[in-house]
Design a protein around this motif. Structure first.
Motif, short mmCIF file in Angstrom:
data_model
loop_
_atom_site.label_atom_id
_atom_site.label_comp_id
_atom_site.label_asym_id
_atom_site.label_seq_id
_atom_site.Cartn_x
_atom_site.Cartn_y
_atom_site.Cartn_z
N LYS A 46 63.57 -91.29 51.12
CA LYS A 46 63.39 -91.32 52.54
C LYS A 46 61.96 -90.79 53.11
O LYS A 46 61.67 -90.69 54.22
N GLY A 47 61.34 -90.07 52.13
CA GLY A 47 60.13 -89.45 52.69
C GLY A 47 60.28 -88.19 53.45
O GLY A 47 59.26 -88.13 54.19
N LEU A 48 61.47 -87.43 53.37
CA LEU A 48 61.36 -86.25 53.92
C LEU A 48 61.10 -85.13 53.25
O LEU A 48 61.27 -83.98 53.69
N SER A 49 60.54 -85.27 52.05
CA SER A 49 60.11 -84.43 51.25
C SER A 49 59.10 -83.24 52.13
O SER A 49 59.41 -82.02 51.67
N GLU A 50 58.12 -83.55 52.50
CA GLU A 50 57.14 -82.74 53.02
C GLU A 50 57.80 -81.77 54.31
O GLU A 50 57.63 -80.58 54.13
N GLU A 51 58.64 -82.48 54.89
CA GLU A 51 59.37 -81.80 56.14
C GLU A 51 60.57 -80.82 55.62
O GLU A 51 60.65 -79.62 55.84
N PHE A 52 61.12 -81.25 54.45
CA PHE A 52 62.09 -80.34 53.82
C PHE A 52 61.50 -79.28 53.32
O PHE A 52 61.91 -77.98 53.30
N ALA A 53 60.34 -79.39 52.68
CA ALA A 53 59.67 -78.31 51.92
C ALA A 53 59.04 -77.31 53.04
O ALA A 53 59.13 -76.17 52.89
N ASP A 54 58.74 -77.62 54.01
CA ASP A 54 58.31 -76.84 55.27
C ASP A 54 59.62 -76.07 55.77
O ASP A 54 59.43 -74.90 55.85
N VAL A 55 60.74 -76.63 55.76
CA VAL A 55 61.86 -75.88 56.39
C VAL A 55 62.30 -75.12 55.26
O VAL A 55 62.72 -73.73 55.54
N LEU A 56 62.24 -75.46 53.92
CA LEU A 56 62.70 -74.24 52.84
C LEU A 56 61.39 -73.14 52.84
O LEU A 56 62.12 -72.09 52.58
N GLU A 57 60.16 -73.50 53.29
CA GLU A 57 59.46 -72.37 53.15
C GLU A 57 59.63 -71.34 54.32
O GLU A 57 59.76 -70.12 54.32
N GLU A 58 60.05 -72.22 55.58
CA GLU A 58 60.51 -71.13 56.82
C GLU A 58 61.78 -70.33 56.42
O GLU A 58 61.68 -69.33 56.85
N ILE A 59 62.48 -70.91 55.79
CA ILE A 59 63.83 -70.29 55.30
C ILE A 59 63.45 -69.15 54.55
O ILE A 59 64.01 -68.08 54.72
N GLN A 60 62.52 -69.47 53.37
CA GLN A 60 62.18 -68.26 52.59
C GLN A 60 61.65 -67.20 53.26
O GLN A 60 61.88 -66.04 53.05
#
Length: 71
Positions: A46-60
């Motif tokens: 779905k092309g959400l990889s960049e957005e999801f990676a940003d959220v994962l980094e924020e969660i980290q």
């Protein structure tokens, strides 16, 4: 509330679609086991990889701050 905080909150509020996914996963062990792989593939397709990676980094970052001992 930022998305990272919403996703990690203990009292997560979600929509009807999320209930549907949770019910499918709860009652189908094969889907439940495959969920991490399927979710990552869906995110990628779905092309959400960049957005999801940003959220994962924020969660980290949030989790690292909460695990840091106070000075």
């Amino acid at each position: 509330m930022p998305l990272a905080e919403k996703l990690t909150a203990g009292d997560w509020q979600h929509d009807e679609g999320a209930d549907r996914v949770e019910n499918i996963v709860a009652y189908d062990p094969k889907i439940s086991e495959a969920l991490p792989r399927l979710a990552l593939r869906f995110i990628s397709e779905k092309g959400l990889s960049e957005e999801f990676a940003d959220v994962l980094e924020e969660i980290q970052s949030i989790e690292a701050e909460s695990n840091d001992p106070a000075p």
